[in-house]
Scaffold this motif. Structure first.
Motif, PDB file in Angstrom:
ATOM      1  N   LEU A  47       0.856  -1.176   0.000  1.00 30.78           N
ATOM      2  CA  LEU A  47       0.000   0.000   0.000  1.00 30.78           C
ATOM      3  C   LEU A  47       0.895   1.230   0.000  1.00 30.78           C
ATOM      4  O   LEU A  47       1.846   1.306   0.785  1.00 30.78           O
ATOM      5  CB  LEU A  47      -0.898   0.012   1.240  1.00 30.78           C
ATOM      6  CG  LEU A  47      -1.819   1.219   1.389  1.00 30.78           C
ATOM      7  CD1 LEU A  47      -2.880   1.225   0.290  1.00 30.78           C
ATOM      8  CD2 LEU A  47      -2.473   1.229   2.754  1.00 30.78           C
ATOM      9  N   TYR A  48       0.606   2.175  -0.888  1.00 35.87           N
ATOM     10  CA  TYR A  48       1.347   3.432  -0.957  1.00 35.87           C
ATOM     11  C   TYR A  48       0.376   4.579  -0.743  1.00 35.87           C
ATOM     12  O   TYR A  48      -0.682   4.634  -1.377  1.00 35.87           O
ATOM     13  CB  TYR A  48       2.030   3.598  -2.320  1.00 35.87           C
ATOM     14  CG  TYR A  48       3.152   2.622  -2.521  1.00 35.87           C
ATOM     15  CD1 TYR A  48       4.458   2.942  -2.140  1.00 35.87           C
ATOM     16  CD2 TYR A  48       2.929   1.365  -3.074  1.00 35.87           C
ATOM     17  CE1 TYR A  48       5.491   2.036  -2.307  1.00 35.87           C
ATOM     18  CE2 TYR A  48       3.954   0.460  -3.247  1.00 35.87           C
ATOM     19  CZ  TYR A  48       5.239   0.804  -2.863  1.00 35.87           C
ATOM     20  OH  TYR A  48       6.252  -0.091  -3.021  1.00 35.87           O
ATOM     21  N   VAL A  49       0.742   5.486   0.152  1.00 37.80           N
ATOM     22  CA  VAL A  49      -0.043   6.689   0.398  1.00 37.80           C
ATOM     23  C   VAL A  49       0.836   7.865  -0.010  1.00 37.80           C
ATOM     24  O   VAL A  49       1.951   8.015   0.492  1.00 37.80           O
ATOM     25  CB  VAL A  49      -0.435   6.831   1.884  1.00 37.80           C
ATOM     26  CG1 VAL A  49      -1.298   8.063   2.093  1.00 37.80           C
ATOM     27  CG2 VAL A  49      -1.157   5.582   2.374  1.00 37.80           C
ATOM     28  N   THR A  50       0.346   8.671  -0.960  1.00 36.31           N
ATOM     29  CA  THR A  50       1.113   9.822  -1.416  1.00 36.31           C
ATOM     30  C   THR A  50       0.551  11.097  -0.797  1.00 36.31           C
ATOM     31  O   THR A  50      -0.603  11.145  -0.379  1.00 36.31           O
ATOM     32  CB  THR A  50       1.103   9.930  -2.951  1.00 36.31           C
ATOM     33  OG1 THR A  50      -0.238  10.141  -3.405  1.00 36.31           O
ATOM     34  CG2 THR A  50       1.681   8.680  -3.594  1.00 36.31           C
ATOM     35  N   PHE A  51       1.398  12.119  -0.760  1.00 34.69           N
ATOM     36  CA  PHE A  51       1.054  13.362  -0.077  1.00 34.69           C
ATOM     37  C   PHE A  51       1.347  14.566  -0.957  1.00 34.69           C
ATOM     38  O   PHE A  51       2.220  14.521  -1.815  1.00 34.69           O
ATOM     39  CB  PHE A  51       1.853  13.471   1.229  1.00 34.69           C
ATOM     40  CG  PHE A  51       1.647  12.305   2.144  1.00 34.69           C
ATOM     41  CD1 PHE A  51       0.582  12.274   3.019  1.00 34.69           C
ATOM     42  CD2 PHE A  51       2.501  11.219   2.091  1.00 34.69           C
ATOM     43  CE1 PHE A  51       0.376  11.171   3.846  1.00 34.69           C
ATOM     44  CE2 PHE A  51       2.309  10.113   2.917  1.00 34.69           C
ATOM     45  CZ  PHE A  51       1.239  10.097   3.795  1.00 34.69           C
TER      46      PHE A  51
ATOM     47  N   SER B  20      10.479   6.522  -1.655  1.00 29.19           N
ATOM     48  CA  SER B  20      10.325   7.282  -2.891  1.00 29.19           C
ATOM     49  C   SER B  20       9.051   6.836  -3.598  1.00 29.19           C
ATOM     50  O   SER B  20       8.653   5.674  -3.511  1.00 29.19           O
ATOM     51  CB  SER B  20      11.517   7.039  -3.820  1.00 29.19           C
ATOM     52  OG  SER B  20      12.698   7.503  -3.217  1.00 29.19           O
ATOM     53  N   ILE B  21       8.433   7.753  -4.303  1.00 28.58           N
ATOM     54  CA  ILE B  21       7.200   7.446  -5.037  1.00 28.58           C
ATOM     55  C   ILE B  21       7.511   6.442  -6.144  1.00 28.58           C
ATOM     56  O   ILE B  21       8.437   6.659  -6.931  1.00 28.58           O
ATOM     57  CB  ILE B  21       6.637   8.726  -5.690  1.00 28.58           C
ATOM     58  CG1 ILE B  21       6.284   9.755  -4.637  1.00 28.58           C
ATOM     59  CG2 ILE B  21       5.452   8.425  -6.576  1.00 28.58           C
ATOM     60  CD1 ILE B  21       5.056   9.477  -3.870  1.00 28.58           C
ATOM     61  N   PRO B  22       6.762   5.339  -6.228  1.00 27.21           N
ATOM     62  CA  PRO B  22       6.938   4.413  -7.347  1.00 27.21           C
ATOM     63  C   PRO B  22       6.634   5.132  -8.665  1.00 27.21           C
ATOM     64  O   PRO B  22       5.815   6.056  -8.707  1.00 27.21           O
ATOM     65  CB  PRO B  22       5.902   3.318  -7.080  1.00 27.21           C
ATOM     66  CG  PRO B  22       5.641   3.399  -5.608  1.00 27.21           C
ATOM     67  CD  PRO B  22       5.781   4.849  -5.261  1.00 27.21           C
ATOM     68  N   ARG B  23       7.265   4.734  -9.726  1.00 23.65           N
ATOM     69  CA  ARG B  23       7.103   5.394 -11.034  1.00 23.65           C
ATOM     70  C   ARG B  23       5.665   5.410 -11.525  1.00 23.65           C
ATOM     71  O   ARG B  23       5.281   6.279 -12.296  1.00 23.65           O
ATOM     72  CB  ARG B  23       7.986   4.721 -12.073  1.00 23.65           C
ATOM     73  CG  ARG B  23       9.440   4.967 -11.803  1.00 23.65           C
ATOM     74  CD  ARG B  23      10.295   4.328 -12.839  1.00 23.65           C
ATOM     75  NE  ARG B  23      11.697   4.480 -12.412  1.00 23.65           N
ATOM     76  CZ  ARG B  23      12.712   4.166 -13.146  1.00 23.65           C
ATOM     77  NH1 ARG B  23      12.523   3.670 -14.343  1.00 23.65           N
ATOM     78  NH2 ARG B  23      13.922   4.330 -12.694  1.00 23.65           N
TER      79      ARG B  23
ATOM     80  N   ALA C 170      -2.756   3.816  -3.079  1.00 22.34           N
ATOM     81  CA  ALA C 170      -2.708   2.854  -4.186  1.00 22.34           C
ATOM     82  C   ALA C 170      -2.065   1.548  -3.743  1.00 22.34           C
ATOM     83  O   ALA C 170      -1.193   1.544  -2.866  1.00 22.34           O
ATOM     84  CB  ALA C 170      -1.933   3.438  -5.352  1.00 22.34           C
ATOM     85  N   GLU C 171      -2.490   0.470  -4.379  1.00 24.53           N
ATOM     86  CA  GLU C 171      -1.931  -0.856  -4.140  1.00 24.53           C
ATOM     87  C   GLU C 171      -1.088  -1.222  -5.353  1.00 24.53           C
ATOM     88  O   GLU C 171      -1.598  -1.307  -6.460  1.00 24.53           O
ATOM     89  CB  GLU C 171      -3.051  -1.868  -3.941  1.00 24.53           C
ATOM     90  CG  GLU C 171      -3.934  -1.541  -2.749  1.00 24.53           C
ATOM     91  CD  GLU C 171      -5.148  -2.450  -2.632  1.00 24.53           C
ATOM     92  OE1 GLU C 171      -5.244  -3.455  -3.369  1.00 24.53           O
ATOM     93  OE2 GLU C 171      -6.010  -2.136  -1.791  1.00 24.53           O
ATOM     94  N   LEU C 172       0.213  -1.415  -5.113  1.00 26.72           N
ATOM     95  CA  LEU C 172       1.150  -1.725  -6.204  1.00 26.72           C
ATOM     96  C   LEU C 172       2.118  -2.811  -5.779  1.00 26.72           C
ATOM     97  O   LEU C 172       2.433  -2.950  -4.606  1.00 26.72           O
ATOM     98  CB  LEU C 172       1.971  -0.486  -6.577  1.00 26.72           C
ATOM     99  CG  LEU C 172       1.226   0.727  -7.100  1.00 26.72           C
ATOM    100  CD1 LEU C 172       2.179   1.900  -7.209  1.00 26.72           C
ATOM    101  CD2 LEU C 172       0.606   0.440  -8.439  1.00 26.72           C
ATOM    102  N   SER C 173       2.660  -3.521  -6.772  1.00 27.01           N
ATOM    103  CA  SER C 173       3.741  -4.472  -6.493  1.00 27.01           C
ATOM    104  C   SER C 173       4.958  -3.689  -6.067  1.00 27.01           C
ATOM    105  O   SER C 173       5.309  -2.684  -6.684  1.00 27.01           O
ATOM    106  CB  SER C 173       4.075  -5.276  -7.739  1.00 27.01           C
ATOM    107  OG  SER C 173       2.977  -6.096  -8.091  1.00 27.01           O
ATOM    108  N   ALA C 174       5.586  -4.143  -5.007  1.00 30.58           N
ATOM    109  CA  ALA C 174       6.754  -3.427  -4.458  1.00 30.58           C
ATOM    110  C   ALA C 174       7.944  -3.527  -5.370  1.00 30.58           C
ATOM    111  O   ALA C 174       8.083  -4.387  -6.161  1.00 30.58           O
ATOM    112  CB  ALA C 174       7.090  -3.997  -3.093  1.00 30.58           C
TER     113      ALA C 174
END
Length: 79
Positions: free
Chosen positions: A9-13, A37-40, A75-79
Motif C-alpha cells: 500500500l502506498y499513500v502519497t502526499f 520514494s514514489i513508485p514510477r 494505491a496498491e502496487l507491487s513493491a
C-alpha cells in the motif's frame, strides 16, 4: 523463474510536511511501514510516499482521519 513481488500500500502526499506527519503518527500508533520514494506508476507533489503492508489499509485510513493528515492518493502496487 521470476518471483512475484508482494503488493504494498502506498499513500502519497501533497507536501513533505504531511509525509513527515504520517511517519510520526504511525510510529506513535505502532503501525509498521516506512517513508519511500514514489513508485514510477504514481506521482505526488512531494515525491515521498508511505509504504506499508496491504493488510494495514484499514488502520492507515483510520489514522489519516484521526490525525487529520491530508493525502493525495492511496494505491496498491507491487513493491
Amino acid at each position: 523463474m521470476r518471483r512475484e513481488k508482494p503488493v504494498k500500500l502506498y499513500v502519497t502526499f501533497y507536501t513533505y510536511a504531511e509525509a513527515m506527519a504520517m511517519d510520526a503518527a504511525c510510529k506513535r500508533a505502532n503501525i509498521g511501514g516506512k517513508l519511500a520514494s514514489i513508485p514510477r506508476k504514481l506521482s505526488a507533489g512531494c515525491g515521498v510516499a508511505w509504504e506499508c503492508d496491504l493488510e494495514l489499509r484499514a488502520d492507515i485510513e483510520k489514522l489519516l482521519k484521526q490525525e487529520n493528515i491530508e493525502f493525495e492518493e492511496m494505491a496498491e502496487l507491487s513493491a
